[in-house]
Design a protein around this motif. Structure first.
Motif, PDB file in Angstrom:
ATOM      1  N   VAL A  97       0.849  -1.197   0.000  1.00 50.66           N
ATOM      2  CA  VAL A  97       0.000   0.000   0.000  1.00 50.66           C
ATOM      3  C   VAL A  97       0.882   1.243   0.000  1.00 50.66           C
ATOM      4  CG1 VAL A  97      -1.780   1.280   1.269  1.00 50.66           C
ATOM      5  CG2 VAL A  97      -1.871  -1.223   1.178  1.00 50.66           C
ATOM      6  N   ALA A  98       1.895   1.253   0.862  1.00 50.63           N
ATOM      7  CA  ALA A  98       2.813   2.394   0.938  1.00 50.63           C
ATOM      8  C   ALA A  98       3.583   2.569  -0.375  1.00 50.63           C
ATOM      9  CB  ALA A  98       3.783   2.210   2.102  1.00 50.63           C
ATOM     10  N   TYR A  99       3.954   1.467  -1.010  1.00 48.87           N
ATOM     11  CA  TYR A  99       4.672   1.520  -2.281  1.00 48.87           C
ATOM     12  C   TYR A  99       3.814   2.186  -3.355  1.00 48.87           C
ATOM     13  CZ  TYR A  99       7.054  -0.080  -6.508  1.00 48.87           C
ATOM     14  OH  TYR A  99       7.683  -0.127  -7.723  1.00 48.87           O
ATOM     15  N   ARG A 100       2.541   1.810  -3.429  1.00 48.16           N
ATOM     16  CA  ARG A 100       1.647   2.419  -4.422  1.00 48.16           C
ATOM     17  C   ARG A 100       1.421   3.899  -4.128  1.00 48.16           C
ATOM     18  NH1 ARG A 100       2.608  -0.758  -8.364  1.00 48.16           N
ATOM     19  NH2 ARG A 100       1.892  -2.874  -8.060  1.00 48.16           N
ATOM     20  N   THR A 101       1.375   4.261  -2.855  1.00 45.33           N
ATOM     21  CA  THR A 101       1.226   5.674  -2.499  1.00 45.33           C
ATOM     22  C   THR A 101       2.406   6.469  -3.035  1.00 45.33           C
ATOM     23  OG1 THR A 101      -0.001   5.072  -0.511  1.00 45.33           O
ATOM     24  CG2 THR A 101       0.916   7.305  -0.589  1.00 45.33           C
ATOM     25  N   LYS A 102       3.606   5.919  -2.892  1.00 41.30           N
ATOM     26  CA  LYS A 102       4.804   6.585  -3.404  1.00 41.30           C
ATOM     27  C   LYS A 102       4.754   6.692  -4.927  1.00 41.30           C
ATOM     28  CE  LYS A 102       9.082   8.186  -3.219  1.00 41.30           C
ATOM     29  NZ  LYS A 102       9.141   9.143  -4.305  1.00 41.30           N
ATOM     30  N   GLU A 103       4.269   5.660  -5.597  1.00 38.73           N
ATOM     31  CA  GLU A 103       4.121   5.720  -7.057  1.00 38.73           C
ATOM     32  C   GLU A 103       3.132   6.813  -7.465  1.00 38.73           C
ATOM     33  OE1 GLU A 103       5.018   1.539  -9.186  1.00 38.73           O
ATOM     34  OE2 GLU A 103       3.082   1.660  -8.188  1.00 38.73           O
ATOM     35  N   ILE A 104       2.061   6.946  -6.722  1.00 38.55           N
ATOM     36  CA  ILE A 104       1.084   8.002  -7.000  1.00 38.55           C
ATOM     37  C   ILE A 104       1.751   9.369  -6.870  1.00 38.55           C
ATOM     38  CG2 ILE A 104      -0.981   9.158  -6.094  1.00 38.55           C
ATOM     39  CD1 ILE A 104      -2.069   6.355  -5.390  1.00 38.55           C
ATOM     40  N   GLU A 105       2.501   9.556  -5.792  1.00 38.83           N
ATOM     41  CA  GLU A 105       3.196  10.832  -5.578  1.00 38.83           C
ATOM     42  C   GLU A 105       4.167  11.125  -6.719  1.00 38.83           C
ATOM     43  OE1 GLU A 105       4.893  10.181  -1.738  1.00 38.83           O
ATOM     44  OE2 GLU A 105       3.032  10.704  -0.677  1.00 38.83           O
ATOM     45  N   ASP A 106       4.887  10.106  -7.152  1.00 36.03           N
ATOM     46  CA  ASP A 106       5.835  10.291  -8.257  1.00 36.03           C
ATOM     47  C   ASP A 106       5.113  10.711  -9.539  1.00 36.03           C
ATOM     48  OD1 ASP A 106       7.874   9.596  -6.533  1.00 36.03           O
ATOM     49  OD2 ASP A 106       8.080   7.540  -7.303  1.00 36.03           O
ATOM     50  N   PHE A 107       3.953  10.077  -9.823  1.00 38.02           N
ATOM     51  CA  PHE A 107       3.174  10.431 -11.000  1.00 38.02           C
ATOM     52  C   PHE A 107       2.707  11.887 -10.905  1.00 38.02           C
ATOM     53  CE2 PHE A 107      -0.907  11.156 -13.021  1.00 38.02           C
ATOM     54  CZ  PHE A 107      -0.685  10.727 -14.321  1.00 38.02           C
ATOM     55  N   ILE A 108       2.166  12.247  -9.754  1.00 39.98           N
ATOM     56  CA  ILE A 108       1.666  13.617  -9.563  1.00 39.98           C
ATOM     57  C   ILE A 108       2.796  14.625  -9.779  1.00 39.98           C
ATOM     58  CG2 ILE A 108       0.786  15.256  -7.838  1.00 39.98           C
ATOM     59  CD1 ILE A 108      -0.882  12.915  -6.692  1.00 39.98           C
ATOM     60  N   ASP A 109       3.945  14.364  -9.157  1.00 41.57           N
ATOM     61  CA  ASP A 109       5.077  15.288  -9.282  1.00 41.57           C
ATOM     62  C   ASP A 109       5.523  15.441 -10.734  1.00 41.57           C
ATOM     63  OD1 ASP A 109       5.001  15.574  -6.541  1.00 41.57           O
ATOM     64  OD2 ASP A 109       6.713  14.233  -6.168  1.00 41.57           O
TER      65      ASP A 109
END
Length: 194
Positions: A97-109
């Motif tokens: 779950v935490a890994y996907r959250t980081k991927e989301i943040e990377d996409f947004i950035d």
């Protein structure tokens, strides 16, 4: 042949995964319902992306976004399993779950680097796939509100709360991205948001 209907819920109750009967308007079921609704809306978003009618996006780009959305759907099932279990212990797969959250943040950035600055509220609209992303965002926000209510009686893991919060941000940025790549100018509400 096993029938799809059991008649067990005819009295307004249903079961958590452990067999405990609860009312269908219990906050656990409200959260599960919002998760299910969001997952269905994401499924529609994936279908629209794969339909290939986004003017300025390659089929490959649409496919990559659709693939990522399917991975996010899997995380929603992890969260749903935790909520439907009625357990208070932490699930084993919080690192995913935490890994996907980081991927989301990377996409947004990454995407925000290529979006025009936002100084006004964006009116939901534009190309159909962007509108569907806005719908996902609003359902996700409702899910977040229901999870906050549930957190008063169940310890919701921080990783799950963060994922849902970031996911609604993702759908907002994705809707802007899809409108721009769909050749649609964003419509804004005249008042500033800063």
């Amino acid at each position: 042949m096993t029938k799809i209907y059991t008649k067990g819920g005819d009295n307004g109750t249903t079961s958590l995964c452990g067999g405990v009967r609860i009312r269908k308007d219990d906050v656990h079921i409200e959260v599960c319902g919002a998760l299910d609704e969001l997952n269905a809306h994401i499924g529609l978003l994936v279908s629209l992306l794969l339909d290939g009618r986004i003017n300025q996006m390659s089929e490959d780009s649409c496919g990559k976004i659709a693939s990522f959305l399917r991975q996010l759907q899997s995380v929603l099932f992890v969260i749903g399993g935790f909520v439907a279990s009625g357990r208070v212990q932490q699930p084993a797969d919080l690192s995913a779950v935490a890994y996907r959250t980081k991927e989301i943040e990377d996409f947004i950035d990454l995407v925000e680097l290529n979006l025009p600055p936002q100084h006004c509220f964006v009116l939901p609209g534009g190309v159909l796939v962007a509108v569907q992303s806005h719908i996902c965002r609003t359902v996700c926000r409702r899910l977040e509100r229901r999870m906050t209510t549930l957190s008063e009686c169940v310890a919701i893991p921080d990783e799950m709360q963060a994922f849902i919060n970031r996911l609604s941000d993702y759908f907002f940025v994705l809707s802007r991205y899809l409108n721009i790549h769909g050749g649609n100018d964003e419509k804004t509400w005249g008042n500033t948001c800063r």
